[in-house]
Design a protein around this motif. Structure first.
Motif, PDB file in Angstrom:
ATOM      1  N   UNK A  78       0.818  -1.212   0.000  1.00 37.47           N
ATOM      2  CA  UNK A  78       0.000   0.000   0.000  1.00 37.47           C
ATOM      3  C   UNK A  78       0.849   1.258   0.000  1.00 37.47           C
ATOM      4  N   UNK A  79       1.953   1.228   0.722  1.00 33.07           N
ATOM      5  CA  UNK A  79       2.756   2.446   0.841  1.00 33.07           C
ATOM      6  C   UNK A  79       3.784   2.601  -0.267  1.00 33.07           C
ATOM      7  N   UNK A  80       4.337   1.495  -0.758  1.00 31.94           N
ATOM      8  CA  UNK A  80       5.398   1.577  -1.756  1.00 31.94           C
ATOM      9  C   UNK A  80       4.904   1.306  -3.176  1.00 31.94           C
ATOM     10  N   UNK A  81       4.161   0.244  -3.330  1.00 31.85           N
ATOM     11  CA  UNK A  81       3.762  -0.186  -4.670  1.00 31.85           C
ATOM     12  C   UNK A  81       2.578   0.617  -5.190  1.00 31.85           C
ATOM     13  N   UNK A  82       1.647   0.967  -4.303  1.00 34.81           N
ATOM     14  CA  UNK A  82       0.441   1.688  -4.741  1.00 34.81           C
ATOM     15  C   UNK A  82       0.766   3.016  -5.412  1.00 34.81           C
ATOM     16  N   UNK A  83       1.672   3.837  -4.840  1.00 39.55           N
ATOM     17  CA  UNK A  83       2.024   5.076  -5.563  1.00 39.55           C
ATOM     18  C   UNK A  83       2.661   4.803  -6.927  1.00 39.55           C
ATOM     19  N   UNK A  84       3.474   3.752  -6.998  1.00 41.21           N
ATOM     20  CA  UNK A  84       4.096   3.415  -8.278  1.00 41.21           C
ATOM     21  C   UNK A  84       3.015   3.027  -9.285  1.00 41.21           C
ATOM     22  N   UNK A  85       2.059   2.219  -8.835  1.00 41.80           N
ATOM     23  CA  UNK A  85       0.960   1.830  -9.720  1.00 41.80           C
ATOM     24  C   UNK A  85       0.142   3.040 -10.150  1.00 41.80           C
ATOM     25  N   UNK A  86      -0.077   3.943  -9.196  1.00 36.57           N
ATOM     26  CA  UNK A  86      -0.822   5.165  -9.521  1.00 36.57           C
ATOM     27  C   UNK A  86      -0.055   5.994 -10.547  1.00 36.57           C
ATOM     28  N   UNK A  87       1.248   6.122 -10.328  1.00 37.85           N
ATOM     29  CA  UNK A  87       2.067   6.876 -11.280  1.00 37.85           C
ATOM     30  C   UNK A  87       2.064   6.189 -12.640  1.00 37.85           C
ATOM     31  N   UNK A  88       2.128   4.870 -12.626  1.00 31.72           N
ATOM     32  CA  UNK A  88       2.096   4.128 -13.888  1.00 31.72           C
ATOM     33  C   UNK A  88       0.773   4.351 -14.604  1.00 31.72           C
ATOM     34  N   UNK A  89      -0.333   4.332 -13.825  1.00 35.25           N
ATOM     35  CA  UNK A  89      -1.639   4.581 -14.433  1.00 35.25           C
ATOM     36  C   UNK A  89      -1.698   5.978 -15.024  1.00 35.25           C
ATOM     37  N   UNK A  90      -1.162   6.962 -14.285  1.00 35.57           N
ATOM     38  CA  UNK A  90      -1.156   8.337 -14.785  1.00 35.57           C
ATOM     39  C   UNK A  90      -0.312   8.440 -16.053  1.00 35.57           C
ATOM     40  N   UNK A  91       0.852   7.820 -16.017  1.00 29.67           N
ATOM     41  CA  UNK A  91       1.726   7.857 -17.193  1.00 29.67           C
ATOM     42  C   UNK A  91       1.042   7.196 -18.382  1.00 29.67           C
ATOM     43  N   UNK A  92       0.382   6.090 -18.137  1.00 29.01           N
ATOM     44  CA  UNK A  92      -0.337   5.397 -19.213  1.00 29.01           C
ATOM     45  C   UNK A  92      -1.433   6.286 -19.769  1.00 29.01           C
ATOM     46  N   UNK A  94      -1.540   9.589 -19.712  1.00 24.61           N
ATOM     47  CA  UNK A  94      -0.907  10.681 -20.455  1.00 24.61           C
ATOM     48  C   UNK A  94      -0.446  10.195 -21.821  1.00 24.61           C
ATOM     49  N   UNK A  95       0.159   9.008 -21.848  1.00 23.29           N
ATOM     50  CA  UNK A  95       0.608   8.441 -23.125  1.00 23.29           C
ATOM     51  C   UNK A  95      -0.575   8.214 -24.066  1.00 23.29           C
ATOM     52  N   UNK A  96      -1.678   7.723 -23.508  1.00 20.52           N
ATOM     53  CA  UNK A  96      -2.863   7.476 -24.341  1.00 20.52           C
ATOM     54  C   UNK A  96      -3.399   8.791 -24.907  1.00 20.52           C
ATOM     55  N   UNK A  97      -3.436   9.826 -24.069  1.00 21.42           N
ATOM     56  CA  UNK A  97      -3.911  11.128 -24.556  1.00 21.42           C
ATOM     57  C   UNK A  97      -2.992  11.665 -25.646  1.00 21.42           C
TER      58      UNK A  97
END
Length: 169
Positions: A78-92, A94-97
């Motif tokens: 929750x503390x380490x991986x979740x932000x990375x996943x969130x950032x990955x989702x955001x990056x994805x 942005x890339x899609x847009x």
């Protein structure tokens, strides 16, 4: 198959009638071994209870350790991986847009090129049709001029003969 079933039923009936004798014979045969084991169990009953208690305590500690590890891993996720996943989702996202914008631009360029190609083709066909028409028009005009010239010369020759005939007559 029926013989095997009949034989099995017979053996079972015999076993049911004679099992008490069988167990009595077995007890008599192995009495010294059973007594040795019973004596060992009576003498070491306290030690066996302690071993069983230690084994249970070890199992409880193992379960507790597993539970703590599971909660720790969940917390880390929750503390380490979740932000990375969130950032990955955001990056994805942005890339899609960005891909969408790029694709729409390319589509507009393609449509503009297509429209330009259609306009050039239309103008070229018009130019070629006008040239063909002009060639035909000039050909018709030339043929008409030749025909009129021929008719004029023939008419002139006929009139001149008529004049000469009138003068000589």
């Amino acid at each position: 198959l029926e013989r095997k079933i009949v034989a099995t039923r017979f053996i079972w009936k015999v076993w049911l009638h004679r099992k008490d004798n069988y167990f009595h014979a077995q007890r008599a045969k192995y009495r010294w071994a059973v007594l040795t084991v019973e004596d060992f169990l009576l003498k070491n009953q306290g030690r066996l209870r302690a071993i069983r208690h230690q084994r249970l305590a070890k199992q409880v500690r193992k379960k507790a350790a597993t539970l703590i590890q599971a909660h720790t891993r969940r917390h880390q996720a929750q503390t380490l991986v979740l932000p990375v996943l969130l950032a990955t989702k955001c990056a994805t996202k942005i890339q899609a847009l960005r891909r969408g914008v790029t694709t729409r631009r390319r589509l507009l360029q393609f449509q503009l090129q297509h429209q330009s190609a259609l306009a050039i083709q239309r103008m070229w066909r018009g130019f070629m049709d006008r040239n063909v028409f002009l060639d035909r028009y000039l050909s018709v005009m030339t043929i008409q001029a030749a025909g009129r010239g021929f008719l004029s010369r023939k008419s002139f020759v006929d009139q001149r003969r008529a004049v000469v005939k009138m003068q000589t007559a």
